[in-house]
Motif scaffolding. Sequence first.
Motif, short mmCIF file in Angstrom:
data_model
loop_
_atom_site.label_atom_id
_atom_site.label_comp_id
_atom_site.label_asym_id
_atom_site.label_seq_id
_atom_site.Cartn_x
_atom_site.Cartn_y
_atom_site.Cartn_z
N ILE A 306 0.83 -1.21 0.00
CA ILE A 306 0.00 0.00 0.00
C ILE A 306 0.86 1.26 0.00
O ILE A 306 0.54 2.25 -0.67
CB ILE A 306 -0.97 -0.02 1.19
CG1 ILE A 306 -2.09 -1.04 0.92
CG2 ILE A 306 -1.57 1.36 1.45
CD1 ILE A 306 -3.07 -1.21 2.06
N GLY A 310 -0.84 1.87 -3.08
CA GLY A 310 -2.21 2.11 -2.66
C GLY A 310 -2.60 3.58 -2.65
O GLY A 310 -1.77 4.47 -2.48
N TYR A 350 -4.26 -6.34 -1.25
CA TYR A 350 -3.38 -6.16 -2.40
C TYR A 350 -3.68 -7.29 -3.37
O TYR A 350 -4.39 -8.24 -3.03
CB TYR A 350 -1.90 -6.11 -1.99
CG TYR A 350 -1.35 -7.35 -1.34
CD1 TYR A 350 -0.82 -8.41 -2.08
CD2 TYR A 350 -1.31 -7.45 0.05
CE1 TYR A 350 -0.31 -9.53 -1.47
CE2 TYR A 350 -0.78 -8.57 0.67
CZ TYR A 350 -0.27 -9.60 -0.09
OH TYR A 350 0.25 -10.72 0.52
#
Length: 438
Positions: A306, A310, A350
């Motif tokens: 992330i 992300g 993810y």
Amino acid sequence: MKLRNLIPLLCAVVLFCSQTTTKSQTPENHRRTLIRAGHMIDVKTGKTLDAQTIIVVGRTIQSIAPSASVAAGPGDAVIDLGSMTVLPGLIDAHTHLTMDTNFDPYHELTMTDARSAITGVVNARTTLMAGITTVRNVGDTQDYVDVDLRDSIDSGLVIGPHMQVSGPLIGITGGHCDDNLLPYKYHATYGGVADGIAEVQHKVRENIKYGADLIKICATGGVLSKGDDPQASQFTLEEMQAIVADAHRLGRKVAAHAHGGQGILWAAEAGVDSIEHGTYIDDKAIAVMKEKGTYLVPTLYLEDWIQQNGHLPAFAQKKMEEVSLVAKKNIKHALDSGVKIAMGTDAAVYPHGLNAHELDVYVNQLGMTPIAALQTATVNAADLMGWSAKTGSLEPGKWADVIAVDGDPLKDIRLLQDVKFVMKAGRVYKQNGRGLVE
């Protein structure tokens, strides 16, 4: 059309389905398959054996012996993996196959069961091709799409790993497992919400009724949910004790989503079988988990992914930054203190298929040895699932779940991110780095 005219058609459909199922459940018609391995890792001992042949009959391993002593007979299928290293298929104890990586807080409101099922079919295949031959799916829609996905894989209709599924997450009103996005006038509540001892008992029994292999609860707030605090406990100790008592009595294990120290402690005291995440784990919780043999299922690679890829909503970004500051330090302390670890990834936070990156974190950030990391994704995870007699190591009588990589993963754990060969239950799904479609 009259009923009597339908009977021949129905009989033909039943016959076709039975033949299809039989074929999928009896790979290669029970002939022997000889897997010639340049090297084979015994994950229980950590030893690597050279020039071994794994003899597979049907879905299971019949025997393992030095290749020089195993001659191919008439009708045997021989898979020569050359100098590759063979090991048991990996186990991911924390996945969400029917979900995808989408951080729009309103995305879930647009997901239908049909879309979740299609998503699950795609992600199940991706996961298997990554060398993950077994998963626990710990959290799904309120309509048990994960149960249908598991059953479709078991019947041979869909390609994917062996699955244990939890069905809907069980949590408190307004908690991490509830839907907090719609305003009050819609009275929107997630199907697994329960408050009080009687209600949580009912939800446990309901999940089991509709096919759950295990129970997943939310003991604390979460990171990607709106309006709650990861450090705050949610269910009371008494509610969790009631959940565990009913689940265990009915033959199901319990996994507890828990970030905060209080929630981890209470969940462990209540007797859950695993703590998922464990971000703020402390010495009190560690002591109880060691006493009770509770597994910790960290999900750490998602923090790295992330940070690099992300784009979280503001409310989630703040919480992710807070947990990322302490999670790896606290998990390492738990590991060093002797808490049992099983690999889990939270795949869906993810992209699916990157599961083995979790082991890289264990080795290169937490300081695990490669064999200890590999054991979290094999013998430990199998023990947590209650499937040690079925999978988790290469031994006679167990499922023929076999993967292979170029090189030695005990020297470089990252090699498991590029699995070249995948066999699940005696059927080859990937060879020479390419998926096989039948």
